[in-house]
Design a protein around this motif. Structure first.
Motif, short mmCIF file in Angstrom:
data_model
loop_
_atom_site.label_atom_id
_atom_site.label_comp_id
_atom_site.label_asym_id
_atom_site.label_seq_id
_atom_site.Cartn_x
_atom_site.Cartn_y
_atom_site.Cartn_z
N SER A 75 -3.76 -2.46 11.27
CA SER A 75 -3.16 -0.80 11.37
C SER A 75 -1.95 0.01 11.29
O SER A 75 -1.31 -0.43 11.80
CB SER A 75 -4.10 -0.69 12.94
OG SER A 75 -5.20 -1.07 13.06
N LEU A 76 -2.42 1.08 10.47
CA LEU A 76 -1.03 1.39 10.11
C LEU A 76 -1.66 2.98 10.78
O LEU A 76 -2.29 3.65 10.38
CB LEU A 76 -0.28 1.84 9.04
CG LEU A 76 0.22 0.23 8.89
CD1 LEU A 76 0.30 0.15 7.16
CD2 LEU A 76 1.26 -0.04 9.04
N SER A 77 -0.16 4.13 10.87
CA SER A 77 -0.75 5.62 10.94
C SER A 77 0.52 6.48 10.86
O SER A 77 1.64 5.33 10.60
CB SER A 77 -0.87 5.91 12.46
OG SER A 77 -0.10 5.26 12.71
N SER A 78 0.53 8.07 10.18
CA SER A 78 1.21 8.54 9.27
C SER A 78 1.30 9.22 9.31
O SER A 78 -0.06 10.41 9.60
CB SER A 78 2.09 7.93 7.82
OG SER A 78 2.91 8.95 7.46
N ASP A 79 2.26 10.22 9.24
CA ASP A 79 1.78 11.77 9.39
C ASP A 79 1.97 12.67 7.56
O ASP A 79 2.56 11.91 6.94
CB ASP A 79 3.15 12.94 10.02
CG ASP A 79 2.72 13.15 11.57
OD1 ASP A 79 2.12 12.92 12.54
OD2 ASP A 79 3.82 13.33 12.11
N ARG A 108 -3.69 16.80 10.02
CA ARG A 108 -2.91 16.26 8.87
C ARG A 108 -1.36 14.44 9.24
O ARG A 108 -0.90 14.25 9.08
CB ARG A 108 -1.36 16.71 9.40
CG ARG A 108 -1.94 18.14 8.42
CD ARG A 108 -2.45 18.05 7.06
NE ARG A 108 -1.46 18.01 6.17
CZ ARG A 108 -1.61 17.41 4.73
NH1 ARG A 108 -3.17 17.58 4.46
NH2 ARG A 108 -0.83 17.12 3.92
N ARG A 109 -2.30 13.61 10.01
CA ARG A 109 -2.23 12.61 10.90
C ARG A 109 -3.00 11.55 10.02
O ARG A 109 -4.47 11.96 10.48
CB ARG A 109 -1.85 12.23 11.46
CG ARG A 109 -1.53 10.88 12.36
CD ARG A 109 -0.40 11.27 14.07
NE ARG A 109 0.57 10.13 14.00
CZ ARG A 109 1.00 9.05 13.46
NH1 ARG A 109 1.99 10.16 12.32
NH2 ARG A 109 1.97 7.95 13.98
N VAL A 110 -2.72 10.06 9.38
CA VAL A 110 -3.59 9.71 9.04
C VAL A 110 -3.33 8.01 9.44
O VAL A 110 -2.47 7.69 10.53
CB VAL A 110 -3.47 9.08 7.36
CG1 VAL A 110 -3.38 10.25 6.16
CG2 VAL A 110 -1.82 8.05 6.60
N TYR A 111 -4.64 7.12 9.52
CA TYR A 111 -4.82 6.11 10.62
C TYR A 111 -5.53 5.51 9.29
O TYR A 111 -6.50 6.29 9.16
CB TYR A 111 -5.92 6.61 11.50
CG TYR A 111 -4.67 7.27 12.45
CD1 TYR A 111 -4.28 7.08 13.78
CD2 TYR A 111 -5.53 8.76 12.49
CE1 TYR A 111 -3.19 8.04 14.50
CE2 TYR A 111 -5.05 9.76 13.55
CZ TYR A 111 -4.30 9.45 14.48
OH TYR A 111 -3.59 9.94 15.53
#
Length: 179
Positions: free
Chosen positions: A168-172, A158-161
């Protein structure tokens, strides 16, 4: 396609470990003049995170009887209804009666989005999930969008990269049940 829409292309590498989806896609996305960049990015993310056979973008903002993204089976029946933003309760009610699965992806405050549905009649409301991302994630992604885009999206636990045009970004992915 809406008159005056801006056509954006996304060359996508999708690796969704959570759902076992690994695809190379080329998407053409029509962005309506009244559609914000954040809404459009959320719509693309919803498409990729819900990706399965039969998935399509609808006519977008101008479609009054379809969600932003939907899935049809081989008979043409709608099996998944994916809304973006903050749809009203009547749309969710209609979609839930039509499709076996309804989800909402929002770039807005999920508490405020869900609050508008409180006390409203929504078919099978307990099965509808509202998804959102960490604060600033969608806006940062929207700032990296151009007409031609190279996008890599990986999903695990459930984490996106996201890599979009070198950013570059990431989020839950946060999930809220609406009922």
């Amino acid at each position: 396609m809406a008159a005056g829409a801006t056509i954006l292309t996304f060359d996508v590498e999708l690796a969704d470990v959570d759902h076992g989806v690994y695809e190379s896609l080329s998407l053409r996305v029509a962005q309506h003049p009244s559609e914000t960049d954040a809404f459009m990015v959320t719509r693309v993310l919803a498409y990729l995170l819900e990706y399965e056979e039969g998935i399509v973008f609808s006519e977008g903002i101008s479609a009054t009887n379809e969600p932003a993204v939907l899935v049809r089976d081989l008979t043409g029946a709608v099996t998944a209804w994916t809304e973006v933003g903050s749809p009203d309760a009547e749309r969710l009610h209609y979609g839930s009666k039509l499709a076996g699965r309804v989800v909402v992806y929002t770039h807005r405050d999920p508490v405020k989005v869900a609050a508008q549905w409180s006390g409203k009649k929504i078919h099978n409301a307990d099965a509808i999930v509202l998804h959102n991302f960490d604060a600033g994630f969608v806006d940062a992604a929207a700032a990296a969008v151009s007409r031609r885009n190279a996008l890599t999206l990986s999903v695990t636990e459930r984490r996106v990269y996201l890599e979009l045009n070198g950013t570059s970004l990431s989020s839950d992915i946060h999930d809220t049940r609406i009922a």
